[in-house]
Design an enzyme around this catalytic site. Structure first.
Site, PDB file in Angstrom:
ATOM      1  CB  THR A 126      -0.692  -0.006   1.223  1.00  0.00           C
ATOM      2  OG1 THR A 126      -1.469   1.095   1.556  1.00  0.00           O
ATOM      3  CG2 THR A 126      -0.053  -0.267   2.518  1.00  0.00           C
ATOM      4  CG  ASP A 127      -1.324   4.933  -0.652  1.00  0.00           C
ATOM      5  OD1 ASP A 127      -1.947   4.130   0.195  1.00  0.00           O
ATOM      6  OD2 ASP A 127      -2.042   5.996  -1.391  1.00  0.00           O
ATOM      7  CE  LYS A 154      -0.011  -4.389   3.381  1.00  0.00           C
ATOM      8  NZ  LYS A 154      -0.685  -5.802   2.531  1.00  0.00           N
TER       9      LYS A 154
HETATM   10  P1  NAD Z   1     -10.067  -6.611   2.637  1.00  0.00           P
HETATM   11  O1  NAD Z   1     -10.083  -6.368   4.137  1.00  0.00           O
HETATM   12  O2  NAD Z   1     -11.465  -6.409   1.938  1.00  0.00           O
HETATM   13  O3  NAD Z   1      -9.768  -8.411   2.375  1.00  0.00           O
HETATM   14  C1  NAD Z   1      -8.856  -8.795   3.199  1.00  0.00           C
HETATM   15  C2  NAD Z   1      -9.115 -10.481   2.902  1.00  0.00           C
HETATM   16  O4  NAD Z   1      -8.126 -11.288   3.549  1.00  0.00           O
HETATM   17  C3  NAD Z   1     -10.339 -11.073   3.418  1.00  0.00           C
HETATM   18  O5  NAD Z   1     -11.092 -11.910   2.442  1.00  0.00           O
HETATM   19  C4  NAD Z   1      -9.999 -11.685   4.824  1.00  0.00           C
HETATM   20  O6  NAD Z   1     -10.884 -12.791   5.022  1.00  0.00           O
HETATM   21  C5  NAD Z   1      -8.610 -12.297   4.231  1.00  0.00           C
HETATM   22  N1  NAD Z   1      -7.569 -12.613   5.373  1.00  0.00           N
HETATM   23  C6  NAD Z   1      -7.525 -11.765   6.698  1.00  0.00           C
HETATM   24  N2  NAD Z   1      -6.787 -12.134   7.568  1.00  0.00           N
HETATM   25  C7  NAD Z   1      -6.448 -13.388   6.899  1.00  0.00           C
HETATM   26  C8  NAD Z   1      -5.795 -14.415   7.335  1.00  0.00           C
HETATM   27  N3  NAD Z   1      -4.807 -14.431   8.462  1.00  0.00           N
HETATM   28  N4  NAD Z   1      -5.415 -15.768   6.508  1.00  0.00           N
HETATM   29  C9  NAD Z   1      -6.082 -15.796   5.197  1.00  0.00           C
HETATM   30  N5  NAD Z   1      -7.008 -14.933   4.718  1.00  0.00           N
HETATM   31  C10 NAD Z   1      -7.058 -13.520   5.577  1.00  0.00           C
HETATM   32  O7  NAD Z   1      -8.930  -5.993   2.054  1.00  0.00           O
HETATM   33  P2  NAD Z   1      -8.679  -5.542   0.667  1.00  0.00           P
HETATM   34  O8  NAD Z   1      -9.052  -3.852   0.724  1.00  0.00           O
HETATM   35  O9  NAD Z   1      -9.382  -6.336  -0.598  1.00  0.00           O
HETATM   36  O10 NAD Z   1      -7.089  -5.410   0.533  1.00  0.00           O
HETATM   37  C11 NAD Z   1      -6.277  -6.305   0.071  1.00  0.00           C
HETATM   38  C12 NAD Z   1      -4.833  -5.877   0.117  1.00  0.00           C
HETATM   39  O11 NAD Z   1      -4.621  -4.858  -0.602  1.00  0.00           O
HETATM   40  C13 NAD Z   1      -4.411  -5.940   1.464  1.00  0.00           C
HETATM   41  O12 NAD Z   1      -3.027  -6.550   1.370  1.00  0.00           O
HETATM   42  C14 NAD Z   1      -4.263  -4.397   1.442  1.00  0.00           C
HETATM   43  O13 NAD Z   1      -3.179  -3.917   2.419  1.00  0.00           O
HETATM   44  C15 NAD Z   1      -4.040  -4.031   0.039  1.00  0.00           C
HETATM   45  N6  NAD Z   1      -4.237  -2.626  -0.073  1.00  0.00           N
HETATM   46  C16 NAD Z   1      -5.609  -2.222   0.033  1.00  0.00           C
HETATM   47  C17 NAD Z   1      -6.038  -0.855  -0.474  1.00  0.00           C
HETATM   48  C18 NAD Z   1      -7.300  -0.474  -0.414  1.00  0.00           C
HETATM   49  O14 NAD Z   1      -7.928   0.532  -0.785  1.00  0.00           O
HETATM   50  N7  NAD Z   1      -8.503  -1.135  -0.255  1.00  0.00           N
HETATM   51  C19 NAD Z   1      -5.191  -0.085  -0.878  1.00  0.00           C
HETATM   52  C20 NAD Z   1      -3.767  -0.544  -1.404  1.00  0.00           C
HETATM   53  C21 NAD Z   1      -3.573  -1.723  -0.715  1.00  0.00           C
HETATM   54  O1  TDX Z   2     -16.177   7.230   8.437  1.00  0.00           O
HETATM   55  C1  TDX Z   2     -14.911   7.511   7.840  1.00  0.00           C
HETATM   56  N1  TDX Z   2     -14.591   8.884   7.525  1.00  0.00           N
HETATM   57  C2  TDX Z   2     -13.905   9.584   7.079  1.00  0.00           C
HETATM   58  O2  TDX Z   2     -13.689  10.842   6.882  1.00  0.00           O
HETATM   59  C3  TDX Z   2     -13.841   6.972   7.300  1.00  0.00           C
HETATM   60  C4  TDX Z   2     -14.170   5.314   7.465  1.00  0.00           C
HETATM   61  C5  TDX Z   2     -12.882   7.257   6.555  1.00  0.00           C
HETATM   62  N2  TDX Z   2     -12.729   8.489   6.608  1.00  0.00           N
HETATM   63  C6  TDX Z   2     -11.538   9.350   5.800  1.00  0.00           C
HETATM   64  C7  TDX Z   2     -10.214   8.832   6.420  1.00  0.00           C
HETATM   65  C8  TDX Z   2      -9.450   8.752   5.212  1.00  0.00           C
HETATM   66  O3  TDX Z   2      -8.928  10.057   4.917  1.00  0.00           O
HETATM   67  O4  TDX Z   2     -11.631   8.916   4.285  1.00  0.00           O
HETATM   68  C9  TDX Z   2     -10.314   8.266   4.103  1.00  0.00           C
HETATM   69  C10 TDX Z   2     -10.355   7.223   3.600  1.00  0.00           C
HETATM   70  O5  TDX Z   2     -10.488   6.175   4.780  1.00  0.00           O
HETATM   71  P1  TDX Z   2     -10.592   4.670   4.532  1.00  0.00           P
HETATM   72  O6  TDX Z   2     -11.414   4.127   3.693  1.00  0.00           O
HETATM   73  O7  TDX Z   2     -10.400   4.148   6.162  1.00  0.00           O
HETATM   74  O8  TDX Z   2      -9.060   4.451   3.920  1.00  0.00           O
HETATM   75  P2  TDX Z   2      -7.539   4.708   4.210  1.00  0.00           P
HETATM   76  O9  TDX Z   2      -7.311   4.916   5.775  1.00  0.00           O
HETATM   77  O10 TDX Z   2      -7.105   5.817   3.410  1.00  0.00           O
HETATM   78  O11 TDX Z   2      -7.009   3.349   4.040  1.00  0.00           O
HETATM   79  C11 TDX Z   2      -7.115   2.517   2.707  1.00  0.00           C
HETATM   80  O12 TDX Z   2      -6.161   2.832   1.723  1.00  0.00           O
HETATM   81  C12 TDX Z   2      -5.014   2.221   1.906  1.00  0.00           C
HETATM   82  C13 TDX Z   2      -7.472   1.209   3.092  1.00  0.00           C
HETATM   83  O13 TDX Z   2      -8.462   0.957   3.943  1.00  0.00           O
HETATM   84  C14 TDX Z   2      -6.002   0.549   3.272  1.00  0.00           C
HETATM   85  O14 TDX Z   2      -6.198  -0.938   3.414  1.00  0.00           O
HETATM   86  C15 TDX Z   2      -5.199   0.755   2.072  1.00  0.00           C
HETATM   87  O15 TDX Z   2      -4.010   0.311   2.366  1.00  0.00           O
END
Ligand code: NAD
Ligand code: TDX
Length: 342
Positions: A126-127, A154
């Protein structure tokens, strides 16, 4: 895609399930195994149709348990590690599970990837590992300065990967993307929370002054970038993935309200998140050299995303109420009991 068989950990979560759906759709010859512990964030509904049709082999298992990893990795040519604890707010409350999954779990995967000589290991990062950006774009050589327990975990996973690449010459790559949005994202995260709260006529809780910025990328664009890095990236290297159009949360909230057809009056400013990173900004030229570019503009992708949540109300209502687990357990009772769904 040149890959014969892949293991996708965390494939029942948000990005993992979108990735699995893309590979199954566009590369039907690739054999896909999903290993997922089905934590509160994992939802078998996200890939149920693919599991039922036999396109995906599903294994319920935990990357913290070496035995589960060993079984799932058998015959995998390439491993994509999406499994992680991912919600910053939860990590601020309690970080133990983040350390266990994001660091120890990654270590287990790396160990078996080495032992089984996988052709490529892809770590999804992640960033957030670079910390908050004060006007400067971080490139892949920028120092890691995590601002919360999630991003620190991370970083731990990333550093272990880089150590395995250097020490054992494990052929791995790391992707670091900006914030994703799209279908199947858990309702605890900003965009789905705001869309569904707006639909329910509830308040939209903006942290602090609402002017924190995120560089949103549509999940399919990130999935394509991850594939490009897996196929063409250099061993031992990191690839930032971002669009480069940061915008304040308040503006995103207003756009959501517009698409849902509600007024701005439901936005409420609440106490800020502890240690809230102000902005993430990435320099992401390296991945573009591999031939990747985002295909989606933010505004239409947001409209499509809102439409998905409108069309799939049952999905998010079950996630919000917690009934989703009972729902899929009923459907997959026998298969899940055997620890294997095929
Ligand atoms: P998410 O929380 O939606 O999904 C995570 C998944 O991992 C779930 O299905 C959960 O059951 C599984 N999991 C958690 N712990 C586990 C374990 N111990 N063993 C096996 N499975 C397990 O997350 P996401 O948003 O889909 O993120 C996926 C990946 O991308 C993560 O590594 C996260 O750090 C990275 N990432 C996410 C974002 C974002 O904006 N969502 C941005 C950058 C990077
Ligand atoms: O209720 C809220 N109100 C609010 O203002 C929530 C849940 C979030 N926020 C703000 C916080 C952040 O500035 O919105 C922005 C986005 O929040 P999140 O969806 O929690 O994302 P962030 O904290 O930026 O992290 C996400 O991006 C990087 C993912 O959850 C991470 O897994 C990923 O690595």
């Amino acid at each position: 895609m040149p890959f014969r068989s892949i293991l996708v950990t965390g494939g029942a979560g948000f990005i993992g399930s979108n990735f699995v759906r893309m590979v199954a759709r566009e590369h039907p010859k690739t054999v896909i195994t999903v290993l997922d512990a089905l934590t509160y964030a994992g939802n078998l509904e996200n890939i149920a149709d693919l599991v039922d049709s036999g396109s995906v082999r599903f294994i319920k298992g935990d990357i913290r348990e070496p035995a589960a990893v060993r079984v799932a990795m058998d015959n995998a040519e390439v491993v994509f590690n999406f499994a992680a604890e991912t919600h910053v707010d939860r990590s601020i409350e309690e970080a133990a599970s983040f350390i266990e999954t994001d660091i120890q779990g990654t270590y287990n995967l790396l160990n078996f990837a080495r032992e089984l000589k996988v052709k490529r290991y892809v770590q999804i990062s992640t960033d957030e590992v670079y910390g908050s950006s004060a006007g400067k774009d971080f490139d892949e050589t920028s120092p890691l300065r995590p601002g919360n327990p999630y991003s620190a975990s991370k970083c731990g996973g990333d550093l272990m990967c880089l150590a395995f690449a250097n020490t054992y010459r494990l052929p791995l790559v790391i992707t670091r993307s900006s914030n994703n949005f799209g279908p199947y994202q858990h309702v605890e995260k900003f965009i789905p929370l705001f869309i569904t709260n707006a639909m329910e006529g509830k308040d939209l809780p903006l942290y602090g002054d609402g002017l924190h910025e995120r560089d949103w990328i549509f999940v399919e664009d990130n999935c394509r970038a991850i594939l490009a890095v897996a196929e063409k990236g250099n061993d031992g290297e990191v690839y930032n993935i971002a669009v480069g159009k940061s915008q304040p949360n308040l503006r995103v909230a207003e756009l959501i309200l517009k698409h849902v057809g509600k007024t701005n009056s439901r936005i409420v400013f609440i106490e800020d998140r502890k240690g809230h990173d102000r902005a993430y900004r990435l320099a992401a030229e390296k991945v573009r050299v591999l031939g990747w570019a985002p295909r989606t503009e933010f505004a239409p992708a947001m409209e499509e995303t809102v439409r998905w949540y409108v069309d799939n109300r049952g999905w998010w209502e079950r996630v919000k109420s917690g009934a989703f687990r009972e729902y899929y357990e009923k459907q997959y009772k026998d298969k899940l009991a055997k620890g294997k769904t095929k």
